[in-house]
Scaffold this motif. Structure first.
Motif, PDB file in Angstrom:
ATOM      1  N   LEU A  81      63.805  80.901  17.695  1.00 27.22           N
ATOM      2  CA  LEU A  81      62.725  80.479  16.926  1.00 27.22           C
ATOM      3  C   LEU A  81      61.943  81.470  16.094  1.00 27.22           C
ATOM      4  O   LEU A  81      61.061  81.970  15.811  1.00 27.22           O
ATOM      5  CB  LEU A  81      62.921  79.030  15.784  1.00 27.22           C
ATOM      6  CG  LEU A  81      63.566  78.549  15.346  1.00 27.22           C
ATOM      7  CD1 LEU A  81      63.691  77.268  15.277  1.00 27.22           C
ATOM      8  CD2 LEU A  81      63.813  79.248  14.192  1.00 27.22           C
ATOM      9  N   ASN A  82      61.177  81.493  17.925  1.00 30.11           N
ATOM     10  CA  ASN A  82      59.930  81.924  18.161  1.00 30.11           C
ATOM     11  C   ASN A  82      59.971  83.254  17.918  1.00 30.11           C
ATOM     12  O   ASN A  82      59.252  83.844  17.596  1.00 30.11           O
ATOM     13  CB  ASN A  82      59.173  81.754  19.991  1.00 30.11           C
ATOM     14  CG  ASN A  82      59.280  79.846  19.837  1.00 30.11           C
ATOM     15  OD1 ASN A  82      59.001  79.415  19.099  1.00 30.11           O
ATOM     16  ND2 ASN A  82      59.223  79.532  20.792  1.00 30.11           N
ATOM     17  N   LEU A  83      61.501  83.734  18.544  1.00 35.37           N
ATOM     18  CA  LEU A  83      61.967  85.338  18.672  1.00 35.37           C
ATOM     19  C   LEU A  83      61.872  85.623  17.229  1.00 35.37           C
ATOM     20  O   LEU A  83      61.260  87.114  16.950  1.00 35.37           O
ATOM     21  CB  LEU A  83      62.744  85.509  19.508  1.00 35.37           C
ATOM     22  CG  LEU A  83      63.210  85.658  20.794  1.00 35.37           C
ATOM     23  CD1 LEU A  83      64.254  85.820  21.404  1.00 35.37           C
ATOM     24  CD2 LEU A  83      61.882  86.551  21.655  1.00 35.37           C
ATOM     25  N   ALA A  84      61.949  85.554  16.006  1.00 34.58           N
ATOM     26  CA  ALA A  84      61.661  85.198  14.649  1.00 34.58           C
ATOM     27  C   ALA A  84      60.965  85.467  14.252  1.00 34.58           C
ATOM     28  O   ALA A  84      60.893  86.294  13.172  1.00 34.58           O
ATOM     29  CB  ALA A  84      62.765  84.627  13.632  1.00 34.58           C
ATOM     30  N   GLU A  85      59.591  85.053  14.996  1.00 34.88           N
ATOM     31  CA  GLU A  85      58.374  84.995  14.422  1.00 34.88           C
ATOM     32  C   GLU A  85      57.940  86.024  14.723  1.00 34.88           C
ATOM     33  O   GLU A  85      57.015  87.082  14.366  1.00 34.88           O
ATOM     34  CB  GLU A  85      57.639  84.039  14.630  1.00 34.88           C
ATOM     35  CG  GLU A  85      55.975  83.571  14.591  1.00 34.88           C
ATOM     36  CD  GLU A  85      55.998  83.566  12.675  1.00 34.88           C
ATOM     37  OE1 GLU A  85      54.870  84.043  11.992  1.00 34.88           O
ATOM     38  OE2 GLU A  85      57.072  83.708  11.849  1.00 34.88           O
ATOM     39  N   GLU A  86      58.001  86.555  16.328  1.00 31.76           N
ATOM     40  CA  GLU A  86      57.813  87.333  17.296  1.00 31.76           C
ATOM     41  C   GLU A  86      58.173  88.825  16.370  1.00 31.76           C
ATOM     42  O   GLU A  86      57.332  89.874  16.490  1.00 31.76           O
ATOM     43  CB  GLU A  86      58.181  87.226  18.163  1.00 31.76           C
ATOM     44  CG  GLU A  86      57.333  88.252  19.517  1.00 31.76           C
ATOM     45  CD  GLU A  86      57.714  88.373  20.658  1.00 31.76           C
ATOM     46  OE1 GLU A  86      57.396  88.901  21.551  1.00 31.76           O
ATOM     47  OE2 GLU A  86      58.388  87.153  21.369  1.00 31.76           O
ATOM     48  N   TYR A  87      59.463  88.809  16.081  1.00 36.53           N
ATOM     49  CA  TYR A  87      60.091  90.417  15.475  1.00 36.53           C
ATOM     50  C   TYR A  87      60.109  90.423  14.264  1.00 36.53           C
ATOM     51  O   TYR A  87      60.623  91.426  14.334  1.00 36.53           O
ATOM     52  CB  TYR A  87      61.126  90.181  16.796  1.00 36.53           C
ATOM     53  CG  TYR A  87      61.069  90.382  17.888  1.00 36.53           C
ATOM     54  CD1 TYR A  87      60.563  92.216  18.448  1.00 36.53           C
ATOM     55  CD2 TYR A  87      60.721  89.676  19.070  1.00 36.53           C
ATOM     56  CE1 TYR A  87      60.222  91.980  19.774  1.00 36.53           C
ATOM     57  CE2 TYR A  87      61.236  89.945  20.066  1.00 36.53           C
ATOM     58  CZ  TYR A  87      60.650  91.176  20.775  1.00 36.53           C
ATOM     59  OH  TYR A  87      60.174  91.554  22.007  1.00 36.53           O
ATOM     60  N   ASP A  88      60.065  89.441  13.655  1.00 43.34           N
ATOM     61  CA  ASP A  88      59.820  89.215  11.865  1.00 43.34           C
ATOM     62  C   ASP A  88      61.368  89.691  11.569  1.00 43.34           C
ATOM     63  O   ASP A  88      61.853  90.445  10.483  1.00 43.34           O
ATOM     64  CB  ASP A  88      59.261  90.294  11.529  1.00 43.34           C
ATOM     65  CG  ASP A  88      59.067  90.708   9.975  1.00 43.34           C
ATOM     66  OD1 ASP A  88      58.928  89.209   9.790  1.00 43.34           O
ATOM     67  OD2 ASP A  88      58.571  91.320   9.625  1.00 43.34           O
ATOM     68  N   PHE A  89      62.312  88.598  11.918  1.00 44.73           N
ATOM     69  CA  PHE A  89      63.547  88.407  11.474  1.00 44.73           C
ATOM     70  C   PHE A  89      64.214  87.608  11.528  1.00 44.73           C
ATOM     71  O   PHE A  89      63.709  86.052  11.425  1.00 44.73           O
ATOM     72  CB  PHE A  89      64.406  89.338  12.759  1.00 44.73           C
ATOM     73  CG  PHE A  89      64.648  88.367  13.482  1.00 44.73           C
ATOM     74  CD1 PHE A  89      65.911  87.181  13.842  1.00 44.73           C
ATOM     75  CD2 PHE A  89      63.990  88.569  14.989  1.00 44.73           C
ATOM     76  CE1 PHE A  89      65.607  86.140  14.789  1.00 44.73           C
ATOM     77  CE2 PHE A  89      64.482  87.413  16.069  1.00 44.73           C
ATOM     78  CZ  PHE A  89      64.932  86.685  15.591  1.00 44.73           C
ATOM     79  N   TYR A  90      65.092  87.323   9.907  1.00 43.94           N
ATOM     80  CA  TYR A  90      65.386  85.603   9.252  1.00 43.94           C
ATOM     81  C   TYR A  90      66.439  85.702  10.240  1.00 43.94           C
ATOM     82  O   TYR A  90      67.204  86.328  10.551  1.00 43.94           O
ATOM     83  CB  TYR A  90      65.340  85.791   7.981  1.00 43.94           C
ATOM     84  CG  TYR A  90      64.240  85.969   6.925  1.00 43.94           C
ATOM     85  CD1 TYR A  90      63.128  84.537   6.832  1.00 43.94           C
ATOM     86  CD2 TYR A  90      63.702  87.304   7.514  1.00 43.94           C
ATOM     87  CE1 TYR A  90      62.596  84.442   6.199  1.00 43.94           C
ATOM     88  CE2 TYR A  90      62.391  87.070   7.172  1.00 43.94           C
ATOM     89  CZ  TYR A  90      61.658  86.233   6.419  1.00 43.94           C
ATOM     90  OH  TYR A  90      59.852  86.016   6.040  1.00 43.94           O
ATOM     91  N   ILE A  91      66.860  84.107  10.332  1.00 41.30           N
ATOM     92  CA  ILE A  91      67.870  83.489  10.807  1.00 41.30           C
ATOM     93  C   ILE A  91      69.072  82.669   9.190  1.00 41.30           C
ATOM     94  O   ILE A  91      68.793  81.666   8.602  1.00 41.30           O
ATOM     95  CB  ILE A  91      67.997  82.141  11.864  1.00 41.30           C
ATOM     96  CG1 ILE A  91      67.355  83.062  12.720  1.00 41.30           C
ATOM     97  CG2 ILE A  91      69.102  81.521  12.239  1.00 41.30           C
ATOM     98  CD1 ILE A  91      66.239  81.897  13.660  1.00 41.30           C
TER      99      ILE A  91
END
Length: 467
Positions: free
Chosen positions: A263-273
């Motif tokens: 979830l932190n990586l999703a925010e950092e790299y701007d992708f969605y899960i």
């Protein structure tokens, strides 16, 4: 290295000639399965071609199923296996069996609950009560988002009123959920990350959208994070498709720590899960605690998909999607363009079924019943097949994912065909990989449609075949 040397002839590009030469060596057993092919630089020097030519030759071999690249290790030969068109063949076989004759088989392929656990009586009561209460209104079209009462009950009983009911979209099962989400947010050449192996239905949707698909190996607590980070650093990723509990097919479950990190990586790299919450109701191991990606999401990065079909009544085809605010309108429009609305009567009946407490009782009954089958299959696999297979005990769900030991000279396609002759159906591992040759030594068996006697008989037959 001498066996790799040959003279280039004709008008075909050199990389094609190289790949054809190596294929001949593999087919004639001069190069054996598992042999490491020369390094790219080594083969280019030997043949007097540039390294790009060799890279293209190896890529062609891998695409055709004659080679397997291992990151950081090199490229390895794969023996020719007759599974190139197996997906179509398997689909055709299964359709024929599903037409009626499947009842004559021991069915280890099931992904939905057995008909003996269908709550027919209580659901019939719910249907009758809805008809008495709503009359003809029960058959009218609903809001495209779904029946308001059902969306409200999902919010109350499954999400403890943490959502706005307007954020919930009723869909016709998880597969439709994946499909409408993909249509809404995935475009041609978007980069998608999936688990390896993964659910073939989702893989086919992403291929149909012509996305670029990156696969990441699954570990017992989730995907390989070091490799995931390498992909994120080098590529602009649009979304990551994930099954958080009892992943299909491996049965692995994500740790809470790994969920938070992703979830932190999703925010950092701007992708969605895209979270496919698969069979999380069926937890048999007390050490496994339920906490979805969506429940941990503070940045609105999760597109949550849930199906009722697999653990309830498969025929009603119902589930729901919770998209992030950014994609809410796009997903709603995608749903409307796919079909106008999911069955009004079934939505109202399911709503009443949940509100009356039947759902909670049904899930408790399923857990108690399937835990017995799960523990029995685990015991049989350990006692009967332990010297021929490697498997993980998932602690929940409806399946075991099994690797045939390397010393056993058989692949899953051959095992499938021989089992079919013995009136047993398994799911071959080749179905779960983008490059299906990687799944040759794996197969999945489930206990959702099989009682204790059938489990014992089926596993014993598989044992005889593997001998």
């Amino acid at each position: 290295m001498k066996k790799y040397k040959f003279n280039f002839k004709g008008e075909f590009p050199k990389y094609i000639q190289i790949s054809r030469h190596i294929k001949k060596l593999i087919n004639s057993k001069v190069i054996k399965e598992g042999d490491k092919l020369p390094s790219i630089r080594g083969l280019s020097n030997l043949l007097g071609v540039n390294t790009v030519t060799v890279v293209n030759a190896y890529k062609r071999l891998e695409t055709e199923g004659y080679a397997l690249q291992k990151i950081g290790s090199g490229t390895y030969a794969k023996g020719k296996v007759e599974n190139r068109n197996f997906l179509k063949e398997y689909s055709s076989i299964y359709k024929k069996l599903s037409g009626g004759s499947l009842k004559d088989y021991i069915d280890f392929t099931g992904e939905t609950t057995c008909s003996e656990f269908f709550p027919v009586k209580t659901f019939k009561e719910a249907l009758n009560n809805v008809l008495d209460r709503d009359g003809a209104d029960a058959f009218t079209y609903q809001n495209a988002l779904g029946y308001e009462g059902l969306r409200e009950s999902i919010n109350i009983y499954f999400w403890k009123k943490e959502l706005d009911s307007e954020d919930i979209i009723i869909v016709s099962g998880a597969q439709q959920g994946i499909d409408i989400v993909s249509k809404a947010i995935i475009n041609v050449n978007d980069n998608i990350v999936v688990e390896k192996p993964t659910y073939s239905g989702a893989l086919n949707v992403f291929k149909w959208r012509r996305a670029n698909i990156f696969e990441i190996d699954m570990f017992k607590d989730g995907v390989d994070m070091s490799f995931f980070k390498k992909i994120l650093k080098k590529n602009k990723i649009k979304c990551f498709y994930v099954m958080s509990y009892f992943q299909n097919p491996t049965g692995y479950t994500y740790s809470i720590e790994k969920k938070r990190e992703i979830l932190n990586l999703a925010e950092e790299y701007d992708f969605y899960i895209i979270e496919d919450d698969y069979l999380s109701e069926l937890i048999y191991d007390n050490d496994i605690k339920y906490q979805s990606f969506k429940s941990l999401d503070i940045n609105d990065r999760v597109i949550y998909i849930k199906s009722f079909s697999k653990i309830f009544l498969p025929g009603i085809r119902m589930g729901y999607v919770i998209p992030p605010l950014k994609f809410s309108e796009a997903v709603q429009n995608s749903k409307i363009n796919t079909d106008r609305t999911t069955s009004s009567l079934m939505q109202r009946a399911l709503d009443l079924y949940i509100r009356e407490g039947y759902w909670k009782k049904h899930i408790k009954k399923l857990n108690n019943s399937y835990k017995i089958r799960y523990e029995y299959m685990e015991e049989i696999l350990n006692n009967v097949l332990k010297d021929k297979i490697i498997f993980n005990s998932p602690g929940g769900g409806l399946n075991f994912y099994i690797k045939i030991r390397d010393e056993i000279n058989m692949n899953c396609v051959e095992l499938f065909n021989r089992c079919k002759k013995e009136k047993i159906i398994i799911t071959p591992g080749v179905l779960f990989y983008k490059n299906n040759i990687e799944g040759e030594k794996y197969f999945r068996i489930g206990f959702s449609q099989t009682g204790v006697k059938e489990i014992k008989k089926g596993v014993e037959v598989i044992d005889e075949i593997l001998k």
